[in-house]
Design a protein around this motif. Structure first.
Motif, PDB file in Angstrom:
ATOM      1  N   MET A 150      49.574  22.841  74.465  1.00 12.67           N
ATOM      2  CA  MET A 150      48.241  22.244  74.394  1.00 12.67           C
ATOM      3  C   MET A 150      48.059  21.183  75.469  1.00 12.67           C
ATOM      4  N   LEU A 151      49.085  20.357  75.696  1.00 11.09           N
ATOM      5  CA  LEU A 151      49.016  19.341  76.748  1.00 11.09           C
ATOM      6  C   LEU A 151      49.004  19.989  78.133  1.00 11.09           C
ATOM      7  N   LEU A 152      49.748  21.090  78.286  1.00 12.36           N
ATOM      8  CA  LEU A 152      49.721  21.813  79.555  1.00 12.36           C
ATOM      9  C   LEU A 152      48.309  22.316  79.852  1.00 12.36           C
ATOM     10  N   GLN A 153      47.654  22.864  78.830  1.00  7.12           N
ATOM     11  CA  GLN A 153      46.307  23.383  79.028  1.00  7.12           C
ATOM     12  C   GLN A 153      45.323  22.257  79.318  1.00  7.12           C
ATOM     13  N   ALA A 154      45.454  21.135  78.599  1.00  8.61           N
ATOM     14  CA  ALA A 154      44.562  20.002  78.832  1.00  8.61           C
ATOM     15  C   ALA A 154      44.734  19.459  80.245  1.00  8.61           C
ATOM     16  N   TYR A 155      45.981  19.370  80.698  1.00  3.77           N
ATOM     17  CA  TYR A 155      46.252  18.878  82.048  1.00  3.77           C
ATOM     18  C   TYR A 155      45.698  19.842  83.098  1.00  3.77           C
ATOM     19  N   ARG A 156      45.913  21.128  82.885  1.00  4.88           N
ATOM     20  CA  ARG A 156      45.407  22.133  83.815  1.00  4.88           C
ATOM     21  C   ARG A 156      43.883  22.066  83.904  1.00  4.88           C
ATOM     22  N   SER A 157      43.232  21.981  82.754  1.00  6.75           N
ATOM     23  CA  SER A 157      41.768  21.946  82.741  1.00  6.75           C
ATOM     24  C   SER A 157      41.234  20.671  83.367  1.00  6.75           C
ATOM     25  N   ALA A 158      41.917  19.545  83.147  1.00  2.84           N
ATOM     26  CA  ALA A 158      41.496  18.288  83.764  1.00  2.84           C
ATOM     27  C   ALA A 158      41.572  18.390  85.283  1.00  2.84           C
ATOM     28  N   CYS A 159      42.644  18.993  85.786  1.00  2.00           N
ATOM     29  CA  CYS A 159      42.782  19.173  87.237  1.00  2.00           C
ATOM     30  C   CYS A 159      41.684  20.080  87.777  1.00  2.00           C
ATOM     31  N   LEU A 160      41.416  21.172  87.066  1.00  2.00           N
ATOM     32  CA  LEU A 160      40.393  22.110  87.503  1.00  2.00           C
ATOM     33  C   LEU A 160      38.997  21.500  87.444  1.00  2.00           C
ATOM     34  N   ALA A 161      38.832  20.499  86.586  1.00  2.97           N
ATOM     35  CA  ALA A 161      37.545  19.813  86.477  1.00  2.97           C
ATOM     36  C   ALA A 161      37.405  18.700  87.509  1.00  2.97           C
ATOM     37  N   GLY A 162      38.438  18.515  88.353  1.00  2.00           N
ATOM     38  CA  GLY A 162      38.360  17.533  89.423  1.00  2.00           C
ATOM     39  C   GLY A 162      38.805  16.132  89.064  1.00  2.00           C
ATOM     40  N   ALA A 163      39.509  15.987  87.950  1.00  2.00           N
ATOM     41  CA  ALA A 163      39.958  14.653  87.545  1.00  2.00           C
ATOM     42  C   ALA A 163      41.028  14.120  88.484  1.00  2.00           C
ATOM     43  N   VAL A 164      40.813  12.930  88.986  1.00  2.84           N
ATOM     44  CA  VAL A 164      41.819  12.235  89.786  1.00  2.84           C
ATOM     45  C   VAL A 164      42.692  11.387  88.871  1.00  2.84           C
ATOM     46  N   GLN A 165      42.082  10.855  87.820  1.00  5.72           N
ATOM     47  CA  GLN A 165      42.801  10.070  86.829  1.00  5.72           C
ATOM     48  C   GLN A 165      42.403  10.551  85.433  1.00  5.72           C
ATOM     49  N   SER A 166      43.372  10.521  84.528  1.00  6.56           N
ATOM     50  CA  SER A 166      43.106  10.789  83.123  1.00  6.56           C
ATOM     51  C   SER A 166      43.603   9.602  82.312  1.00  6.56           C
ATOM     52  N   PHE A 167      42.859   9.246  81.285  1.00  6.37           N
ATOM     53  CA  PHE A 167      43.221   8.106  80.436  1.00  6.37           C
ATOM     54  C   PHE A 167      43.229   8.540  78.979  1.00  6.37           C
ATOM     55  N   MET A 168      44.071   7.891  78.214  1.00  6.59           N
ATOM     56  CA  MET A 168      44.048   8.065  76.774  1.00  6.59           C
ATOM     57  C   MET A 168      44.480   6.765  76.114  1.00  6.59           C
ATOM     58  N   ALA A 169      44.085   6.604  74.867  1.00  7.05           N
ATOM     59  CA  ALA A 169      44.508   5.455  74.076  1.00  7.05           C
ATOM     60  C   ALA A 169      45.446   5.974  72.995  1.00  7.05           C
ATOM     61  N   ALA A 170      46.598   5.350  72.864  1.00  6.52           N
ATOM     62  CA  ALA A 170      47.594   5.837  71.911  1.00  6.52           C
ATOM     63  C   ALA A 170      48.149   4.687  71.083  1.00  6.52           C
ATOM     64  N   PRO A 171      48.402   4.926  69.803  1.00 11.74           N
ATOM     65  CA  PRO A 171      49.080   3.907  69.002  1.00 11.74           C
ATOM     66  C   PRO A 171      50.521   3.760  69.469  1.00 11.74           C
ATOM     67  N   THR A 172      51.142   2.666  69.098  1.00 14.45           N
ATOM     68  CA  THR A 172      52.495   2.374  69.565  1.00 14.45           C
ATOM     69  C   THR A 172      53.461   3.521  69.328  1.00 14.45           C
ATOM     70  N   ARG A 173      53.385   4.150  68.166  1.00 15.52           N
ATOM     71  CA  ARG A 173      54.340   5.215  67.815  1.00 15.52           C
ATOM     72  C   ARG A 173      54.218   6.441  68.715  1.00 15.52           C
ATOM     73  N   MET A 174      53.040   6.627  69.347  1.00 16.13           N
ATOM     74  CA  MET A 174      52.827   7.816  70.174  1.00 16.13           C
ATOM     75  C   MET A 174      53.072   7.578  71.657  1.00 16.13           C
ATOM     76  N   VAL A 175      53.234   6.323  72.072  1.00 17.19           N
ATOM     77  CA  VAL A 175      53.426   6.026  73.499  1.00 17.19           C
ATOM     78  C   VAL A 175      54.624   6.767  74.079  1.00 17.19           C
ATOM     79  N   PRO A 176      55.805   6.774  73.421  1.00 15.22           N
ATOM     80  CA  PRO A 176      56.947   7.505  74.000  1.00 15.22           C
ATOM     81  C   PRO A 176      56.677   8.998  74.161  1.00 15.22           C
ATOM     82  N   THR A 177      55.923   9.599  73.239  1.00 15.21           N
ATOM     83  CA  THR A 177      55.614  11.026  73.327  1.00 15.21           C
ATOM     84  C   THR A 177      54.865  11.354  74.605  1.00 15.21           C
ATOM     85  N   PHE A 178      53.852  10.541  74.914  1.00 18.49           N
ATOM     86  CA  PHE A 178      53.055  10.803  76.113  1.00 18.49           C
ATOM     87  C   PHE A 178      53.757  10.304  77.378  1.00 18.49           C
ATOM     88  N   ALA A 179      54.537   9.240  77.271  1.00 15.64           N
ATOM     89  CA  ALA A 179      55.286   8.748  78.433  1.00 15.64           C
ATOM     90  C   ALA A 179      56.270   9.806  78.916  1.00 15.64           C
TER      91      ALA A 179
END
Length: 234
Positions: A150-179
């Motif tokens: 799911m993250l691979l698809q989101a990243y691929r679609s963001a790139c195809l949509a022309g995103a130079v930067q992507s941002f998200m807000a995560a609770p403390t417990r989820m920061v290592p997962t996304f890092a």
């Protein structure tokens, strides 16, 4: 580690091929709307969005995602910004088990949660920034197996949509997962009245060194797009 290592073995499910007038996908490139994984697709119908809303609601009742804009008397949590976003749903045996949403910065301004994230994130170019939000996954092994696809698809679609930067807000417990997938905490936090303290994470499209250093599976998608291997751009 390649993107193909994470392709789901789930059978493809039938979903809407056309978009309800209720959902405005205009402005999103067709390639970004398409999916490379049979278990993941973009919501195109109100029925599909209702399934995602029910998933969000179920997890919010466990103390996860919640929304002031949602109808808490309803079994589905759906927000106005969903109408102009790419809402991805991951399926297992025909059931919605995970979701993530991509929203252009210009569309995020008027959403109370995304607007706050945008204000704190301060993207260098708001016209080329995408907000990732409403990440939710059922707490079972089969659903968790679809997190990376799911993250691979989101990243691929963001790139195809022309995103130079992507941002998200995560609770403390989820920061290592996304890092571990290449997102970087930028040292900024804010307090969401419902979710509590949230950490702002950023992903730079061309920060391929970070993807490699973290061993992120997203590096295979980046290589496909940007042809950057062993420090040499093709």
């Amino acid at each position: 580690m390649q993107a193909s290592d994470f392709v789901s073995r789930s059978k493809s499910v039938v979903h809407a091929r056309t978009t309800d007038p209720y959902l405005a996908l205009s402005g999103w490139p067709d390639a970004a709307i398409g999916s490379t994984d049979p278990a993941i697709h973009v919501v195109r119908s109100t029925a599909d969005l209702s399934r995602v809303g029910r998933l969000r609601h179920a997890l919010s009742r466990e103390g996860r995602a919640s929304s002031r804009d949602g109808d808490f008397g309803s079994p589905a949590l759906i927000e106005q910004v969903d109408r102009c976003s790419l809402v991805f749903v991951a399926e297992c045996r025909g059931e919605a088990v995970g979701t993530i949403r991509l929203t252009r910065a210009a569309d995020a301004i008027n959403d109370p949660h995304l607007g706050l994230l945008l204000e704190v994130a301060k993207p260098g170019d708001s016209g080329a920034a995408i907000m990732m939000s409403r990440f939710a996954v059922l707490p079972d092994p089969q659903a968790h197996a679809l997190i990376v696809p799911m993250l691979l698809q989101a990243y691929r679609s963001a790139c195809l949509a022309g995103a130079v930067q992507s941002f998200m807000a995560a609770p403390t417990r989820m920061v290592p997962t996304f890092a571990a997938r290449g997102w970087q905490w930028i040292g900024r936090t804010f307090v969401d009245l419902e979710a509590g303290t949230m950490h702002v994470l950023r992903h730079e499209r061309l920060d391929l060194d970070r993807l490699r250093d973290t061993g992120s599976p997203l590096v295979s998608v980046a290589d496909d797009f940007f042809g950057h291997r062993n420090g040499v751009r093709r």
